[in-house]
Scaffold this active site. Sequence first.
Site, PDB file in Angstrom:
ATOM      1  N   GLU A  62      42.748 -28.651  16.324  1.00 22.93           N
ATOM      2  CA  GLU A  62      42.587 -28.285  14.911  1.00 22.93           C
ATOM      3  C   GLU A  62      43.771 -27.444  14.453  1.00 22.93           C
ATOM      4  O   GLU A  62      44.208 -26.539  15.153  1.00 22.93           O
ATOM      5  CB  GLU A  62      41.295 -27.481  14.725  1.00 22.93           C
ATOM      6  N   THR A  64      42.050 -28.115   8.506  1.00 19.79           N
ATOM      7  CA  THR A  64      41.030 -27.379   7.763  1.00 19.79           C
ATOM      8  C   THR A  64      41.308 -27.447   6.262  1.00 19.79           C
ATOM      9  O   THR A  64      42.394 -27.810   5.819  1.00 19.79           O
ATOM     10  CB  THR A  64      40.947 -25.907   8.201  1.00 19.79           C
ATOM     11  N   ALA A 119      38.903 -22.613   0.889  1.00 18.79           N
ATOM     12  CA  ALA A 119      37.652 -22.497   0.120  1.00 18.79           C
ATOM     13  C   ALA A 119      37.802 -23.237  -1.211  1.00 18.79           C
ATOM     14  O   ALA A 119      36.845 -23.776  -1.746  1.00 18.79           O
ATOM     15  CB  ALA A 119      37.306 -21.051  -0.114  1.00 18.79           C
ATOM     16  N   HIS A 135      39.173 -31.913   6.832  1.00 15.89           N
ATOM     17  CA  HIS A 135      38.001 -31.118   6.459  1.00 15.89           C
ATOM     18  C   HIS A 135      37.884 -31.118   4.931  1.00 15.89           C
ATOM     19  O   HIS A 135      38.879 -31.220   4.218  1.00 15.89           O
ATOM     20  CB  HIS A 135      38.149 -29.680   6.939  1.00 15.89           C
ATOM     21  N   ARG A 142      29.944 -27.213   3.919  1.00 19.06           N
ATOM     22  CA  ARG A 142      29.563 -26.443   2.732  1.00 19.06           C
ATOM     23  C   ARG A 142      30.714 -25.532   2.330  1.00 19.06           C
ATOM     24  O   ARG A 142      31.073 -25.432   1.168  1.00 19.06           O
ATOM     25  CB  ARG A 142      28.316 -25.593   3.046  1.00 19.06           C
ATOM     26  N   HIS A 159      24.029 -20.404  12.687  1.00 18.07           N
ATOM     27  CA  HIS A 159      24.921 -20.031  11.579  1.00 18.07           C
ATOM     28  C   HIS A 159      24.523 -18.637  11.077  1.00 18.07           C
ATOM     29  O   HIS A 159      23.340 -18.290  11.080  1.00 18.07           O
ATOM     30  CB  HIS A 159      24.785 -21.068  10.452  1.00 18.07           C
ATOM     31  N   LYS A 174      21.470 -32.798   8.100  1.00 15.97           N
ATOM     32  CA  LYS A 174      22.879 -33.208   7.927  1.00 15.97           C
ATOM     33  C   LYS A 174      23.145 -34.514   8.695  1.00 15.97           C
ATOM     34  O   LYS A 174      23.813 -35.421   8.187  1.00 15.97           O
ATOM     35  CB  LYS A 174      23.769 -32.065   8.436  1.00 15.97           C
ATOM     36  N   GLN A 189      31.102 -24.607  16.378  1.00 17.30           N
ATOM     37  CA  GLN A 189      31.779 -23.337  16.194  1.00 17.30           C
ATOM     38  C   GLN A 189      32.253 -22.847  17.569  1.00 17.30           C
ATOM     39  O   GLN A 189      31.670 -23.214  18.595  1.00 17.30           O
ATOM     40  CB  GLN A 189      30.766 -22.344  15.586  1.00 17.30           C
ATOM     41  N   GLN A 193      43.008 -10.928  16.760  1.00 12.46           N
ATOM     42  CA  GLN A 193      42.411 -12.260  16.553  1.00 12.46           C
ATOM     43  C   GLN A 193      40.917 -12.225  16.902  1.00 12.46           C
ATOM     44  O   GLN A 193      40.084 -12.730  16.164  1.00 12.46           O
ATOM     45  CB  GLN A 193      43.150 -13.265  17.431  1.00 12.46           C
TER      46      GLN A 193
HETATM   47  P1  FAD Z   1      25.685 -26.087   6.145  1.00 10.02           P
HETATM   48  O1  FAD Z   1      25.492 -27.130   7.169  1.00 10.02           O
HETATM   49  O2  FAD Z   1      25.322 -26.400   4.747  1.00 10.02           O
HETATM   50  O3  FAD Z   1      24.862 -24.796   6.615  1.00 10.02           O
HETATM   51  C1  FAD Z   1      25.056 -23.540   5.971  1.00 10.02           C
HETATM   52  C2  FAD Z   1      23.784 -22.711   6.068  1.00 10.02           C
HETATM   53  O4  FAD Z   1      22.775 -23.281   5.232  1.00 10.02           O
HETATM   54  C3  FAD Z   1      23.188 -22.658   7.476  1.00 10.02           C
HETATM   55  O5  FAD Z   1      22.632 -21.380   7.654  1.00 10.02           O
HETATM   56  C4  FAD Z   1      22.093 -23.724   7.426  1.00 10.02           C
HETATM   57  O6  FAD Z   1      21.046 -23.456   8.355  1.00 10.02           O
HETATM   58  C5  FAD Z   1      21.618 -23.617   5.988  1.00 10.02           C
HETATM   59  N1  FAD Z   1      21.123 -24.889   5.441  1.00 10.02           N
HETATM   60  C6  FAD Z   1      21.699 -26.101   5.565  1.00 10.02           C
HETATM   61  N2  FAD Z   1      20.976 -27.038   4.919  1.00 10.02           N
HETATM   62  C7  FAD Z   1      19.927 -26.400   4.366  1.00 10.02           C
HETATM   63  C8  FAD Z   1      18.826 -26.811   3.558  1.00 10.02           C
HETATM   64  N3  FAD Z   1      18.669 -28.107   3.188  1.00 10.02           N
HETATM   65  N4  FAD Z   1      17.913 -25.877   3.172  1.00 10.02           N
HETATM   66  C9  FAD Z   1      18.069 -24.577   3.529  1.00 10.02           C
HETATM   67  N5  FAD Z   1      19.083 -24.119   4.283  1.00 10.02           N
HETATM   68  C10 FAD Z   1      20.011 -25.023   4.689  1.00 10.02           C
HETATM   69  N6  FAD Z   1      35.334 -23.456   6.376  1.00 10.02           N
HETATM   70  C11 FAD Z   1      36.302 -23.738   5.462  1.00 10.02           C
HETATM   71  O7  FAD Z   1      36.365 -23.097   4.397  1.00 10.02           O
HETATM   72  N7  FAD Z   1      37.222 -24.731   5.707  1.00 10.02           N
HETATM   73  C12 FAD Z   1      37.196 -25.477   6.847  1.00 10.02           C
HETATM   74  O8  FAD Z   1      38.038 -26.358   7.025  1.00 10.02           O
HETATM   75  C13 FAD Z   1      36.195 -25.194   7.820  1.00 10.02           C
HETATM   76  N8  FAD Z   1      36.106 -25.926   8.969  1.00 10.02           N
HETATM   77  C14 FAD Z   1      35.095 -25.676   9.863  1.00 10.02           C
HETATM   78  C15 FAD Z   1      34.990 -26.465  11.011  1.00 10.02           C
HETATM   79  C16 FAD Z   1      34.001 -26.216  11.964  1.00 10.02           C
HETATM   80  C17 FAD Z   1      33.909 -27.083  13.202  1.00 10.02           C
HETATM   81  C18 FAD Z   1      33.089 -25.143  11.748  1.00 10.02           C
HETATM   82  C19 FAD Z   1      32.027 -24.843  12.782  1.00 10.02           C
HETATM   83  C20 FAD Z   1      33.163 -24.361  10.604  1.00 10.02           C
HETATM   84  C21 FAD Z   1      34.156 -24.627   9.639  1.00 10.02           C
HETATM   85  N9  FAD Z   1      34.252 -23.879   8.458  1.00 10.02           N
HETATM   86  C22 FAD Z   1      35.260 -24.148   7.531  1.00 10.02           C
HETATM   87  C23 FAD Z   1      33.315 -22.786   8.181  1.00 10.02           C
HETATM   88  C24 FAD Z   1      32.108 -23.276   7.337  1.00 10.02           C
HETATM   89  O9  FAD Z   1      32.551 -23.687   6.055  1.00 10.02           O
HETATM   90  C25 FAD Z   1      31.124 -22.112   7.205  1.00 10.02           C
HETATM   91  O10 FAD Z   1      30.561 -21.794   8.445  1.00 10.02           O
HETATM   92  C26 FAD Z   1      30.048 -22.290   6.139  1.00 10.02           C
HETATM   93  O11 FAD Z   1      29.436 -21.020   5.922  1.00 10.02           O
HETATM   94  C27 FAD Z   1      28.963 -23.281   6.518  1.00 10.02           C
HETATM   95  O12 FAD Z   1      29.400 -24.561   6.415  1.00 10.02           O
HETATM   96  P2  FAD Z   1      28.483 -25.774   6.997  1.00 10.02           P
HETATM   97  O13 FAD Z   1      29.142 -27.019   6.594  1.00 10.02           O
HETATM   98  O14 FAD Z   1      28.197 -25.554   8.422  1.00 10.02           O
HETATM   99  O15 FAD Z   1      27.159 -25.522   6.104  1.00 10.02           O
END
Ligand code: FAD
Length: 281
Positions: free
Chosen positions: A10, A41, A44, A71, A101, A141, A157, A168, A204
């Site tokens: 990544e 990546t 935001a 991403h 998200r 999360h 999802k 993560q 870091q």
């Molecule tokens: P989601 O899957 O939507 O989950 C977010 C939260 O909402 C979780 O607590 C989940 O339990 C909850 N949730 C999900 N669906 C529902 C529902 N239907 N009802 C109620 N609660 C729900 N961030 C960036 O800005 N840019 C990047 O490029 C980036 N790359 C990443 C790559 C990886 C592999 C990882 C692990 C993280 C990355 N992130 C990145 C960080 C990520 O954007 C954050 O962790 C963000 O807060 C959650 O994104 P998600 O897609 O996991 O969210």
Amino acid sequence: MFDKFVFSLEVFPPKKISSIDTIYNTLDNLKDTKPDYISVTYGAGGSAADTVTCDIASTILHKYGITPLAHLTCVNYTKHEIGQILDLLEENKIENIMALRGDINPSIPPKKEFSYASELVEFIKNRGGFYISGACYPEGHVDAENIDEDIKNLKKKVDAGAGHLVSQLFFDNSYFYNFLDKVRKAGITVPIQAGVMPVINKAQIERMVTLCGASLPSKFTKMMQRFEHSPEAIREAGIAYAVDQIVDLVSQGVDGIHLYTMNNSYVAKRISESIKGIIHA
Ligand code: FAD
């Protein structure tokens, strides 16, 4: 691509567009590690003019012949804007998307057309034309009430169309194994790559732990304390720790390893070199 063991890297776009060349130098150095894909990546964001992820992903494909995975975050975009970004990715022949998200930034009010990654997955699935990946969290999360709730949401999802997950980072493999157990019992069967981040300086690790809340085993904190005043020693120890984690993960038969390179091609190459004899054994 995900029907066999996968090793991927990544990278992230530099903060200032004027430093864009640094990422191309990094990629020049990384290409020889021959990853199955390189993910890029996404910031935001909030403006459909955010094309830098697409530009870098396109270079990965067209200049280096390596599969890119772009991403994409959704909370700060409307459906129309996401549609425009998808069109641009398609024009550039980018076929793999990590649907996210994104973190909620208090200074950027969400556009409220997407609340969760699963909604973005569904949107992309309905549009068609992309293979969709998603993120998962071995320690849960940070917004989730508990790991079981988080896994229930993860299932939504996957049911919406995410065919592959990347985890993560974590520093204690037992969290990943316990997570895998729970996820499989919850009926999630898609391949899950383990995210590994080599930590090579103290700042870091402090930043990472604040951001993602990963637990630090005492073996890890002792290592950091012992070597924190020697940049070379902490880098070497960080590389050794990541290699040790990967050897264990591969021995346990994980679906793949995703290396968070932090754009440090030296460290990524050292790790790739150390594990190349075992990852495809
Ligand atoms: P989601 O899957 O939507 O989950 C977010 C939260 O909402 C979780 O607590 C989940 O339990 C909850 N949730 C999900 N669906 C529902 C529902 N239907 N009802 C109620 N609660 C729900 N961030 C960036 O800005 N840019 C990047 O490029 C980036 N790359 C990443 C790559 C990886 C592999 C990882 C692990 C993280 C990355 N992130 C990145 C960080 C990520 O954007 C954050 O962790 C963000 O807060 C959650 O994104 P998600 O897609 O996991 O969210």
